[in-house]
Structures are given as C-alpha cells and as structure tokens.
Design a protein around this motif. Structure first.
Motif, PDB file in Angstrom:
ATOM      1  N   ASP A 196      -7.598  58.467 -77.852  1.00 16.06           N
ATOM      2  CA  ASP A 196      -7.437  59.897 -78.108  1.00 16.06           C
ATOM      3  C   ASP A 196      -6.760  60.203 -79.436  1.00 16.06           C
ATOM      4  O   ASP A 196      -6.832  61.333 -79.924  1.00 16.06           O
ATOM      5  CB  ASP A 196      -6.620  60.532 -76.977  1.00 16.06           C
ATOM      6  CG  ASP A 196      -7.364  60.496 -75.648  1.00 16.06           C
ATOM      7  OD1 ASP A 196      -8.610  60.574 -75.668  1.00 16.06           O
ATOM      8  OD2 ASP A 196      -6.696  60.387 -74.596  1.00 16.06           O
ATOM      9  N   GLU A 197      -6.047  59.240 -80.007  1.00 14.45           N
ATOM     10  CA  GLU A 197      -5.329  59.488 -81.262  1.00 14.45           C
ATOM     11  C   GLU A 197      -6.321  59.806 -82.382  1.00 14.45           C
ATOM     12  O   GLU A 197      -7.262  59.051 -82.636  1.00 14.45           O
ATOM     13  CB  GLU A 197      -4.494  58.261 -81.646  1.00 14.45           C
ATOM     14  CG  GLU A 197      -3.764  58.390 -82.974  1.00 14.45           C
ATOM     15  CD  GLU A 197      -2.777  59.530 -82.982  1.00 14.45           C
ATOM     16  OE1 GLU A 197      -2.952  60.431 -83.821  1.00 14.45           O
ATOM     17  OE2 GLU A 197      -1.849  59.524 -82.140  1.00 14.45           O
ATOM     18  N   GLN A 198      -6.125  60.960 -83.045  1.00 14.69           N
ATOM     19  CA  GLN A 198      -7.073  61.417 -84.057  1.00 14.69           C
ATOM     20  C   GLN A 198      -6.451  61.627 -85.440  1.00 14.69           C
ATOM     21  O   GLN A 198      -7.096  62.199 -86.324  1.00 14.69           O
ATOM     22  CB  GLN A 198      -7.735  62.727 -83.598  1.00 14.69           C
ATOM     23  CG  GLN A 198      -8.592  62.589 -82.352  1.00 14.69           C
ATOM     24  CD  GLN A 198      -9.846  61.756 -82.608  1.00 14.69           C
ATOM     25  OE1 GLN A 198     -10.716  62.142 -83.376  1.00 14.69           O
ATOM     26  NE2 GLN A 198      -9.916  60.591 -81.969  1.00 14.69           N
ATOM     27  N   ASP A 199      -5.233  61.151 -85.622  1.00 10.04           N
ATOM     28  CA  ASP A 199      -4.616  61.268 -86.937  1.00 10.04           C
ATOM     29  C   ASP A 199      -5.448  60.485 -87.963  1.00 10.04           C
ATOM     30  O   ASP A 199      -5.784  59.313 -87.725  1.00 10.04           O
ATOM     31  CB  ASP A 199      -3.192  60.706 -86.905  1.00 10.04           C
ATOM     32  CG  ASP A 199      -2.538  60.750 -88.271  1.00 10.04           C
ATOM     33  OD1 ASP A 199      -2.173  61.839 -88.725  1.00 10.04           O
ATOM     34  OD2 ASP A 199      -2.428  59.669 -88.894  1.00 10.04           O
ATOM     35  N   PRO A 200      -5.805  61.095 -89.114  1.00  6.58           N
ATOM     36  CA  PRO A 200      -6.665  60.425 -90.094  1.00  6.58           C
ATOM     37  C   PRO A 200      -6.124  59.081 -90.566  1.00  6.58           C
ATOM     38  O   PRO A 200      -6.893  58.115 -90.721  1.00  6.58           O
ATOM     39  CB  PRO A 200      -6.753  61.439 -91.243  1.00  6.58           C
ATOM     40  CG  PRO A 200      -6.563  62.762 -90.579  1.00  6.58           C
ATOM     41  CD  PRO A 200      -5.561  62.499 -89.489  1.00  6.58           C
ATOM     42  N   ASP A 201      -4.794  58.995 -90.804  1.00  8.64           N
ATOM     43  CA  ASP A 201      -4.220  57.722 -91.255  1.00  8.64           C
ATOM     44  C   ASP A 201      -4.352  56.658 -90.173  1.00  8.64           C
ATOM     45  O   ASP A 201      -4.684  55.491 -90.456  1.00  8.64           O
ATOM     46  CB  ASP A 201      -2.758  57.912 -91.623  1.00  8.64           C
ATOM     47  CG  ASP A 201      -2.582  58.755 -92.889  1.00  8.64           C
ATOM     48  OD1 ASP A 201      -3.499  58.742 -93.735  1.00  8.64           O
ATOM     49  OD2 ASP A 201      -1.546  59.435 -93.007  1.00  8.64           O
TER      50      ASP A 201
ATOM     51  N   LEU B 189      -6.559  53.136 -90.258  1.00  3.02           N
ATOM     52  CA  LEU B 189      -6.019  51.821 -89.915  1.00  3.02           C
ATOM     53  C   LEU B 189      -6.910  51.105 -88.904  1.00  3.02           C
ATOM     54  O   LEU B 189      -7.120  49.889 -88.992  1.00  3.02           O
ATOM     55  CB  LEU B 189      -4.599  51.970 -89.359  1.00  3.02           C
ATOM     56  CG  LEU B 189      -3.487  52.275 -90.372  1.00  3.02           C
ATOM     57  CD1 LEU B 189      -2.168  52.515 -89.647  1.00  3.02           C
ATOM     58  CD2 LEU B 189      -3.358  51.119 -91.363  1.00  3.02           C
ATOM     59  N   GLN B 190      -7.438  51.872 -87.932  1.00  2.00           N
ATOM     60  CA  GLN B 190      -8.339  51.277 -86.942  1.00  2.00           C
ATOM     61  C   GLN B 190      -9.621  50.775 -87.617  1.00  2.00           C
ATOM     62  O   GLN B 190     -10.135  49.711 -87.292  1.00  2.00           O
ATOM     63  CB  GLN B 190      -8.684  52.292 -85.854  1.00  2.00           C
ATOM     64  CG  GLN B 190      -7.504  52.777 -85.053  1.00  2.00           C
ATOM     65  CD  GLN B 190      -6.700  51.634 -84.476  1.00  2.00           C
ATOM     66  OE1 GLN B 190      -7.224  50.747 -83.806  1.00  2.00           O
ATOM     67  NE2 GLN B 190      -5.390  51.637 -84.757  1.00  2.00           N
ATOM     68  N   GLY B 191     -10.126  51.570 -88.568  1.00  5.42           N
ATOM     69  CA  GLY B 191     -11.309  51.140 -89.300  1.00  5.42           C
ATOM     70  C   GLY B 191     -11.060  49.868 -90.076  1.00  5.42           C
ATOM     71  O   GLY B 191     -11.881  48.947 -90.087  1.00  5.42           O
TER      72      GLY B 191
END
Length: 681
Positions: free
Chosen positions: A137-142, A146-148
């Motif tokens: 659910d986390e949608q913070d761009p930073d 990091l996930q990418g």
C-alpha cells in the motif's frame, strides 16, 4: 429465466448481449448518452433511455441513474458488459440492494480480485507463482523508486485498479522512475479513480496467456481452455487466438486447474478470466483476474461451441453450467483482430470522424451453442457501429472485432488475411493494413510470440511508404472520368450536343489532359505526386502513367467496383470517393489518393507555420515548458489526454518556446495550436 434485462453498456458488447437475449426470448433495455442517441445498440434493443451527457462519468458511470432506469422499465437484471461499471463492487451491491440481479460475480469476489496488489497477496497465500515485485500500500514516490531499484530494471509500473493497458509504464533505468510514476498515476486516476500502483520485474519476451473460467451457484467451476493475447501495443491487445500455439496438454491442464482454484478461492460466480504471464520455457506466473467477460471472448466461443453471454444469463438466473469440464473439448483454431479507428503510423493515435463507408468481409453469423465438432462459420463480425456512424472522442475507438475460425491455425491465418483484405472503411484512419501486415508477418505466422512482437518487428510492420502502383492510379483516373461522364449525362439538356458532355470530344484533334494525384496528403513535406496523362478518342482513352503508355478500356463497372484493361494487363478494384480523396481498394491493399484540382484551390494559402498543434481532440494534463524556454529536439512540451490515454507532444527540433497557448485542464480541438515555437537557426 429473466423476462427483461437492462444493458449498462454501449458499443459491440451491448449489441452482442441484445442479440443473445433476443434469441432466448428476453426483452432488453438500452441506456445511452447524448453522444449515442443514434447508436446501433440503441436501435437493436427493445427500449432505450437517455442517461446523461457524453462524458462517461456523467452517463455510463452513473450507477444510481442506471439502477433507477432498470426499476422504472421493469428490468429484473443488469448486464454490465465490460468496462464502465462491470468490475465495480459498489455497483453490484447497489443492484442487489435495489432487488436487481447483477449479471456478474459477487461483489466480494470483485473486491478480492479487483485490486491487483490484493489479488497477488491472495494468490501468494495459495502458492500460485508470482512475478517478483512490490504489491503493498505504500505509495511514497521515493519508497516506490527504492522498490524499483531493489527489483532491478526494467520495471513495470501498473495501476492497481487498472485494466486494458491503461496506467502502465515500462521503466528502463532508475533516473526515469519519477517521471514515469507521475504519468502512470495521472492516467490511473483519470481511468479508474484510483492512482495506487504496483511495481513488478518486467520480463523479457514473455507471452500473455489467459484462462477463461466459468462458475455457477451450485459449486461447479470449469475452464474453457486458454487464449494467447501476446500481440499487444502499449499493453493493449491487438490480436488474440485460441488455443495458444504450442501449448502442451499437460501445461494447459495445469494452468486451467490453477485458474479454477483461483476462482474457487474467492467464491467466484459467472464468467471470469485468470491472466498469466509465461516465459518462453513454459514457466508461468499469475498476473491478475478480470472479473467480467473479456473483449476477446469470441475466440473461446468459436473453439468450444458455446455462447458465453447465454451462460452468463443462465447462471445469473440460478441455473447450473450448461456443460461439464469433460464436454469442453477444443475444435479447430480461432483468431480475433481488433479493428480500430486509429493511425498506427502515428503512434496508434485514435482517429475521430464518420464512417462514410464500411464494407465487411463476407460476414456470417456464427451459430453459437452449436454441436461440438460441427464446423462454425468462417467469419464473424462483432460491431457496435454502422456505416454513417461517428467515432467520437468520448469512448474507445473500436470499430469491430473480426473473428475467424479454421480447422487448424494455418487455415485460420489464411482466412484472417483474406478477411482483412476485404474489409473496407472510408472516412477515418484505421489499423486494417497494419493488422494485415501483422498476420502475414513471419513472427506471428510462425507463432514466434511475445508481448514485444510489434516493437521487435517494427521495421517490417511499419515499412517506409512505397510508390503507388500503376493499377491503383489507373483505377482512380477511370473512376474520376466515369463520374464526370455520369454527371455530364445527368445535367445535359441535349445529349446529342458534343459541346455539352464530358466525353472529351474535339473537332480536329484529340483532347489531352493531365490528372494529378498525391498520397501522404496529410503531411505536405512527405507528399508524393503522380501524374496521369489521359488522351480521349472515340473508342475510349489512352493512359500514360508510371512509364506505361497504353490503351485503356472499362470491361466491367458495377457501382464502385471497376474492372479495366490497360494494354494487355487487366486490373480490378473498388474506388470510393470521399470529397477530394479517392480510396482505391485493390489487391488486398488500400490506397488513399488526393485529387489535386488546381481550379478548386486557386488562391488558397498554406496555414502559418511555427505552431505545434494537437494531434487529436483532448485535454491538456501537463505543460512541461515555459514561455521563453530553450528546448532540445524531442524534449516533452505538453501532455494531452484523449480516450483515457496520454500523448506527449515533443519539440520537433532545438528551439525557443515563444508562447504557451493552453493551460492544464483546457479542452482542445484536433489541430489546435498548443504553443508558438521558433526553431533554432
């Protein structure tokens, strides 16, 4: 069984549902927007009710209004088709609360599978293999970047509530992540009202395989085998076929059983599609479940002898599935091509306009629900438009679904190629010629399939324009001269007067004239001109074109169809004139020739240059440049949204932005100047 149903959709699916309901003795109610007052689906239903203005959010997405219409007209159930409210769990609940049957799965199933991230979590707990990625659910761009970086590039961003290829971006490197995320979220919120996204590892050369499942309220659930939907552009399907080429029986059973297990895990009822992404080695991963009927369902019907819409109606009425798993054998091969009003040579931009002429290829109704093993009709057309209808900017620009069946894949390929050659449309740009190149191309014909096929074969699928052949020019010239003769005969008061006709009679000499045609007429810098010299004489004409000079005669003329003989060469084709454009259909190809009449355009001036224009009607969603800004060739300047897709207008060269003419949120017309631009010296 129901006595009356309301169809909460438009286009070909609404027409399809109406046809099946009529065959079952069920009355139908259509709903329509102001833009669809004269639409085909309105005409084919027993009743029709206006529900609002053209924008979908003010008409087809107004669930309360649709339910009120259903109650007022005495409908017992609502069929949502696909798109719009078909996967809206709140709408399904509202139908139930109003005492109406929602012809689809329970709202709980839609909620379980409606979110891509939640569905993946559910499948993970059921030990269904998943592509590596982030589904939280986390949608913070930073955080998402990091996930990418953790997943490893290329990364695929997808709208969690999405479908149909909208709200998807492939990111090749970390520095491109933020811009792609912003664009993905804008498109997601516009299309689905939810900008949540998930990130996954983007597999190279994957195939898109989906399983059609069907469940009833009696505990039965079956799979109707698979469809291969790998051929895509911008993550939207272009060609679909069933069964999937090269699918071993063991893998088919494994994927089918996994799909049924997924459906049962969420208490599914009705038609649904479980989609998998498959590697070339045969390994496969769960991708998502579409809790509705799919656009490509006809290929499944063709190979299984079923009518899936009839199944939907029977299951919604509480009846058991019409067939068991053992009765669902595969017979032959079927391919579907989506015929769109779009321009493949311009990045598949949708084309807006009127279908001035539409001639479909020997369309015959397929006997759905026929005896298994019986040969179905070779060609089927599912369409929600007719000749004379308009393709508007408000909805998906699909013109028709062209479906063919063959005893095997080779026969189906041959029938699709022939059907595309016979499909004639005048009035707007289409993808028909592109589809024909695709079907006849080496990769698709040999079943060398993956979701990157179109990009991989771009050189052959988007060839450089070639010179218009002599035959097409000769047919256009003959059509023009014959039309002049007809006009002359119609208006001449004295047909024996040689001065009052257009037959080219001269007292002491032969009449000679030069006809000038051009193609690529929409882009003046790419325009090619062709000259056809005509010499009139008593027995007919002599033509000089493309280095060939010979006597010409018309051997047959039936309406727009022409058979001519130029010297010793016979030619045949259909010529349809739309204003100054001659559409020549010959040899399975479509040539668009602009007749250059110097008298008709004397004194006209070209439009002033220096302004970048809108490629189609739409809304400005982002302005990325400022007045006085120096930009480089290819820099993005403006982003427009049309038909739920984003289109970026870039700088044609290095230069200066002199003025911004529209702001974010403004609606612009096709061809409207977006900004003033001065190219660098």
């Amino acid at each position: 069984m129901f006595k009356k149903i309301l169809i909460a959709n438009r286009g070909e699916i609404a027409c399809r549902v109406a046809a099946t309901a009529r065959a079952m003795g069920i009355k139908t109610v259509a709903v329509y927007s102001e833009a669809d007052a004269e639409a085909k689906h309105v005409a084919v239903c027993d009743e029709a009710v206006l529900i609002g203005p053209a924008p979908a959010k003010e008409s087809y997405l107004c669930g309360d209004t649709i339910i009120a219409v259903a109650l007022a007209t005495g409908a017992q159930a609502i069929h949502p088709g696909y798109g719009f409210l078909s996967e809206n769990a709140d709408f399904a609940d509202a139908c139930s609360e109003a005492g109406l049957v929602f012809i689809g799965p329970p709202a709980s199933s839609m909620r379980a599978m409606g979110s891509k991230s939640a569905a993946k979590t559910l499948m993970e707990s059921a030990d269904v293999p998943l592509v590596p990625g982030y589904h939280g659910d986390e949608q913070d761009p930073d955080f998402l970047q990091l996930q990418g970086d953790r997943i490893g590039y290329p990364v695929l961003l997808k709208a969690s509530a999405g479908g149909g290829g909208k709200g998807m971006r492939v990111i090749e490197k970390s520095e491109d992540f933020k811009a792609a995320l912003a664009s993905c979220k804008r498109e997601a919120i516009s299309s689905f009202g939810d900008d949540k996204v998930l990130a996954e590892k983007y597999l190279t050369r994957p195939r898109h395989i989906e399983i059609q499942v069907f469940a009833d309220t009696h505990g039965n659930c079956v799979y109707l085998h698979e469809r291969d939907c790998s051929v895509q552009r911008r993550h939207q399907k272009v060609l679909e076929e069933a069964p999937a080429p090269g699918m071993p029986a063991e893998r088919r059973a494994a994927m089918g059983e996994a799909a049924v297990a997924a459906a049962k895990a969420v208490g599914y009822v009705g038609a649904g599609t479980v989609e998998f992404i498959a590697n070339q080695d045969g390994s496969f991963y769960f991708m998502e479940m579409n809790t509705r009927l799919q656009v490509e369902h006809p290929v499944t019907e063709m190979i299984t002898g079923t009518d899936l819409v009839e199944w939907q109606l029977r299951v919604a009425a509480g009846q058991p599935l019409p067939k068991t798993q053992a009765e669902l054998a595969i017979h032959g091969h079927s391919i579907e091509a989506r015929v769109y009003a779009e321009n493949p040579e311009k990045g598949f931009l949708p084309s807006i306009g009127t279908l001035r002429h539409m001639d479909t290829p020997g369309a015959v109704s397929f006997e759905l629900g026929g005896t298994p093993g019986g040969a179905p009709a070779a060609v089927r057309i599912d369409s929600g438009v007719r000749e004379g209808d308009a393709i508007s900017p408000f909805y998906d620009p699909m013109i028709a679904k062209l479906i063919v069946w063959g005893a095997d894949r080779n026969q189906a390929l041959a029938r699709m190629s022939q059907a595309l050659a016979e499909f004639q449309i005048v009035g707007l740009a289409t993808n028909i010629a592109f589809l024909k190149r695709l079907v006849e191309g080496g990769s698709f014909a040999s079943a060398d399939l993956d979701t990157g096929l179109i990009e991989r074969d771009a050189e052959t699928l988007f060839p450089q324009p070639k010179a218009v052949p002599v035959g097409a020019l000769a047919l256009a010239a003959v059509a023009l001269i014959e039309a002049e003769k007809d006009c002359s005969a119609a208006v001449s008061a004295n047909r024996s007067d040689p001065w009052g006709n257009a037959l080219g009679w001269r007292l002491n000499s032969a009449y000679q004239r030069q006809l000038t045609f051009s193609d690529e007429y929409t882009a003046a810098r790419d325009m090619k001109h062709y000259k056809v010299d005509v010499t009139y004489h008593a027995g007919g004409w002599d033509l000089a074109v493309g280095g060939i000079e010979a006597a010409l005669s018309v051997t047959r003329r039936e309406g727009a169809e022409l058979s001519i003989k130029l010297g010793a060469t016979s030619m045949h084709g259909t010529v349809r004139r739309d204003g100054e454009i001659f559409h020549v259909f010959s040899g399975g190809r479509h040539f668009q020739l602009h007749y250059n009449d110097p008298m008709a355009h004397a004194g006209e001036l070209e439009a002033a240059g220096g302004r970048l224009t809108a490629p189609m009607p739409g809304k400005v969603v982002a302005v990325l440049a400022a007045k006085g800004q120096q930009v480089k060739k290819g820099d993005p300047l403006v982003i427009m949204e049309a038909m739920k897709m984003e289109h970026t207008i870039g700088a044609p060269s290095d230069g200066l932005v002199e003025e911004i003419l529209y702001q974010v949120g403004d609606q612009v017309a096709d061809g409207a100047p977006l900004l003033a631009f001065k190219a660098a010296a």
